[in-house]
Design a protein around this motif. Structure first.
Motif, PDB file in Angstrom:
ATOM      1  N   UNK A 238      63.929  12.782  34.261  1.00  0.00           N
ATOM      2  CA  UNK A 238      65.315  12.801  34.716  1.00  0.00           C
ATOM      3  C   UNK A 238      65.445  13.029  36.218  1.00  0.00           C
ATOM      4  N   UNK A 239      64.608  13.880  36.762  1.00  0.00           N
ATOM      5  CA  UNK A 239      64.737  14.217  38.183  1.00  0.00           C
ATOM      6  C   UNK A 239      64.513  13.019  39.089  1.00  0.00           C
ATOM      7  N   UNK A 240      63.828  11.999  38.578  1.00  0.00           N
ATOM      8  CA  UNK A 240      63.540  10.815  39.392  1.00  0.00           C
ATOM      9  C   UNK A 240      64.696   9.828  39.385  1.00  0.00           C
ATOM     10  N   UNK A 241      65.669  10.030  38.510  1.00  0.00           N
ATOM     11  CA  UNK A 241      66.703   9.018  38.333  1.00  0.00           C
ATOM     12  C   UNK A 241      68.108   9.595  38.496  1.00  0.00           C
ATOM     13  N   UNK A 242      68.273  10.466  39.506  1.00  0.00           N
ATOM     14  CA  UNK A 242      69.598  10.976  39.823  1.00  0.00           C
ATOM     15  C   UNK A 242      70.370   9.891  40.584  1.00  0.00           C
ATOM     16  N   UNK A 243      71.605   9.649  40.180  1.00  0.00           N
ATOM     17  CA  UNK A 243      72.380   8.573  40.786  1.00  0.00           C
ATOM     18  C   UNK A 243      73.803   9.027  41.078  1.00  0.00           C
ATOM     19  N   UNK A 244      74.439   8.331  42.037  1.00  0.00           N
ATOM     20  CA  UNK A 244      75.862   8.483  42.269  1.00  0.00           C
ATOM     21  C   UNK A 244      76.602   7.561  41.295  1.00  0.00           C
ATOM     22  N   UNK A 245      77.911   7.743  41.205  1.00  0.00           N
ATOM     23  CA  UNK A 245      78.647   6.863  40.309  1.00  0.00           C
ATOM     24  C   UNK A 245      78.614   5.431  40.842  1.00  0.00           C
ATOM     25  N   UNK A 246      78.661   4.480  39.942  1.00  0.00           N
ATOM     26  CA  UNK A 246      78.582   3.083  40.329  1.00  0.00           C
ATOM     27  C   UNK A 246      79.338   2.201  39.351  1.00  0.00           C
ATOM     28  N   UNK A 247      79.569   0.964  39.778  1.00  0.00           N
ATOM     29  CA  UNK A 247      80.249  -0.013  38.930  1.00  0.00           C
ATOM     30  C   UNK A 247      79.478  -1.330  38.992  1.00  0.00           C
TER      31      UNK A 247
END
Length: 708
Positions: A238-247
């Protein structure tokens, strides 16, 4: 006005405008209306920083000041791209000011009036001021000119005084930021143990033998992965795939392309101009009044003329040539003068024969082949046909034609042969250059003739009727697409349409794939429909005009801030999980004992055995394989002659056998220098790291997409 009053007391002068350079750090963009343009809401909160609301009006004021500063500096209004940059910078400035102020207050940091005076006209003048008053010719700061400006503030226009007051208001924050960052930078320290570890990583080297079975040796089609496996891998990492919101969106573009009628109208228009052009008394004025390209009075060689005119050589002074259809335009040309230039131009064709190597034998073979081709042409063979058959460069498909070229554009040996010719025809000897051996045919003899040509050009542009037809088609598509399923069926009903996808757009995006100025589309994806309802997956957008095309889009996915989902990352996760499964298959099949060669022979032809020298512990790469940090780490844990077990690597499965491992001495006399080097590197990175840390702590909420 505290700073102005203080400076007056200390220097007896009035503070004047400090040019645009002083204001470079004040950033922003255009003034945005106080109501949401999408559906006229009265929400005035742009976001939140450190628990404080960012009011739209306050932000707008900074944006407008920044727009004025940009206009004064660049002598133009900011375009859409510049406005986007200025808005982002203004937002970052807002975050910086609001997030850092509590930290400054906790430490009791202040800025005295004496410090502010020093920043304006003392020994530590603000860099913006220095830039504004640096002589462009000498590159030297002109303090006398600064003082002269400082004497005339009260005489300057109100907008200039307002710009100064804004500059003044930002000086304390700038000095506080410098103090705060300096405190943290001065706390940077590198321990002896850290320096020793770094030295060991950079100077430990190994030579190894390896057995390598690449993942690519097993077809992807035979390794199936399930959604459960993908989710398990994501949960573990999980720590490798932190993301901001997106569309994510899919969209269909309806291009606005000039029709046959549009082209015919332009052709008719320029044909009417041809008669007028022939009798025009002042060609430069006629071109300025009727052409979409500026008048050019230069004399040009045939090499620099348009191809349609080169076909008509020699040209006649006073004659109008055209109209010609050329690359989306119709063109007329009038020869208004002739002359003789300093350099010659010529036209030639060639057949290039390259040597297969650098040995004398290879060069002799190439020369003999070129001579044989030359002899065949002398005997009546077709030059162009032999060029297509034997040529070795990009001109072969054109029968060797190089077109017109002027002196200085070809290698010296080639030019000497071509420009030494007196008439068109085949050169009698093969010519050697650094590229190989050339058989050359002069197709237009060298000439110094030049022409002055006036040009009238009309672009074949879409008419209003064509644009309206494209818009009507886009509106029809929107009407037929009531949901995502019907939207996707549009391209099956009309094969001329292409549906494209843009995944995981961020809130600040200003382009969507190759669609520029797509801000309104992004705002819709993150915001609201025209009726005021929140945009949801499956919604269809309005028709947006973007340059010469109309766009209709559908929202296909929403990604929340946090950890990405399997669906968002399916291709990437599938490749990683598939490699894990391949590794299990390879390791199960790989023999556990024997030499590396024996193990490879028993495994099969896809197992490779090789050697790698100079592997550096701190770099994590193995020559000829790639980045394999685990395998590299294993190598340095082995004794010479010792083998590792099977290692699941980045590119495949490896077995490592150490040949030699060399580590630096336990006591390095240069360890102090290593400490200083690392401390300097960390200090250089501090500004960015401090900003990101404070920003993260401030819990920033960015709602700018509601407004622009």
């Amino acid at each position: 006005m505290a700073l102005i009053n203080t400076i007056r007391e200390k220097s007896g002068v009035a503070v004047g405008l400090v040019a645009v350079g002083m204001l470079l750090f004040i950033v922003g963009g255009d003034l945005v209306g106080g109501k949401n343009r999408l559906f006229n809401r009265n929400d005035q909160v742009l976001g939140e920083v450190a628990g404080e609301k960012v009011e739209l009006n306050d932000y707008n004021a900074a944006l407008e000041q920044a727009k004025q500063a940009f206009t004064a500096q660049q002598q133009r209004q900011p375009d859409d791209q510049a406005l986007g940059y200025l808005r982002d910078q203004a937002w970052n400035q807002t975050i910086y000011r609001m997030a850092f102020k509590p930290e400054w207050d906790k430490l009791g940091l202040t800025v005295s009036d004496d410090e502010l005076v020093d920043m304006v006209q003392g020994d530590n003048i603000n860099p913006g001021i220095k830039q504004a008053f640096t002589d462009k010719a000498t590159g030297q700061f002109d303090k006398a000119r600064l003082i002269e400006y400082l004497k005339n503030l009260d005489k300057l226009p109100p907008e200039n005084q307002a710009a100064w007051h804004n500059f003044e208001a930002n000086l304390p924050a700038e000095r506080l930021a410098n103090k705060y960052n300096a405190l943290l930078k001065n706390s940077v320290y590198v321990t002896t143990a850290e320096a020793k570890r770094f030295d060991t990583f950079q100077n430990s080297k190994a030579s190894v033998k390896y057995l390598f079975v690449p993942y690519g040796s097993i077809s992807d089609s035979v390794v199936k992965v399930t959604d459960a496996q993908l989710q398990a891998y994501l949960d573990k990492n999980k720590s490798r795939y932190k993301v901001e919101d997106g569309r994510s969106v899919e969209y269909i573009s309806v291009p606005v392309v000039a029709s046959k009628e549009d082209s015919a109208a332009v052709k008719t228009s320029i044909a009417e101009l041809a008669t007028q052009f022939a009798s025009a008394p002042v060609d430069s004025l006629f071109v300025s009044a009727n052409s979409e390209q500026p008048y050019n009075k230069a004399f040009r060689t045939p090499a620099d003329l348009p191809e349609e005119l080169r076909k008509q050589l020699p040209l006649t002074q006073g004659k109008v040539y055209g109209p010609y259809a050329e690359a989306g335009t119709y063109s007329l040309y009038k020869v208004t003068g002739t002359g003789t230039g300093k350099e010659s131009a010529a036209r030639a064709s060639h057949i290039l024969i390259k040597a297969d190597g650098t040995t004398p034998e290879a060069k002799a073979a190439a020369k003999a082949k070129a001579q044989d081709i030359l002899n065949k042409i002398k005997g009546g063979a077709d030059f162009a046909a032999l060029a297509r058959q034997f040529g070795t460069d990009g001109t072969k498909d054109q029968g060797g034609d190089l077109g017109w070229f002027g002196q200085g554009r070809m290698v010296p040996e080639f030019e000497k042969a071509v420009f030494g010719a007196k008439a068109p025809g085949l050169l009698p000897n093969v010519v050697e250059t650094s590229f190989g051996y050339h058989v050359i045919k002069i197709t237009a003899a060298p000439t110094k003739q030049t022409y002055q040509v006036s040009e009238v050009k009309k672009n074949i542009a879409p008419s209003d009727a064509t644009r309206e037809a494209a818009y009507a088609k886009a509106q029809q598509l929107k009407g037929e697409a009531t949901d995502l399923e019907s939207f996707r069926k549009l391209t099956t009903k009309d094969k001329t349409l292409v549906r494209q996808e843009a995944k995981n757009l961020d809130r600040g995006a200003r382009s969507v794939n190759n669609l520029q100025n797509a801000r309104e589309l992004v705002r819709w994806a993150f915001g609201f429909n025209p009726d005021g309802s929140e945009t949801k997956v499956g919604d269809i957008s309005d028709v947006y005009e973007m340059g010469d095309q109309y766009v209709v889009a559908a929202l296909t996915d929403e990604r929340a801030k946090g950890t990405a989902t399997v669906e968002n990352l399916r291709p990437e996760l599938s490749a990683l999980v598939r490699n894990e499964e391949k590794a299990k298959q390879i390791i199960a099949k790989l023999p556990k004992a024997g030499t590396l060669e024996d193990m490879a022979a028993k495994y099969g032809s896809t197992a490779q055995v090789g050697t790698a020298d100079g592997i550096v512990l701190g770099q994590g790469s193995i020559p000829n394989i790639g980045f394999e940090p685990i395998a590299v780490g294993k190598a340095f844990a082995l004794k010479p002659g010792q083998k590792s077990g099977a290692i699941q690597g980045e590119q495949g499965v490896l077995v490592i056998e150490a040949v030699n491992v060399a580590t630096p001495p336990a006591t390095n006399p240069n360890l102090k220098a290593v400490q200083q080097q690392l401390a300097q590197q960390r200090s250089q990175q501090q500004d960015g790291k401090i900003y990101e840390a404070i920003k993260a702590h401030a819990n920033v909420k960015d709602n700018r997409t509601k407004f622009f």
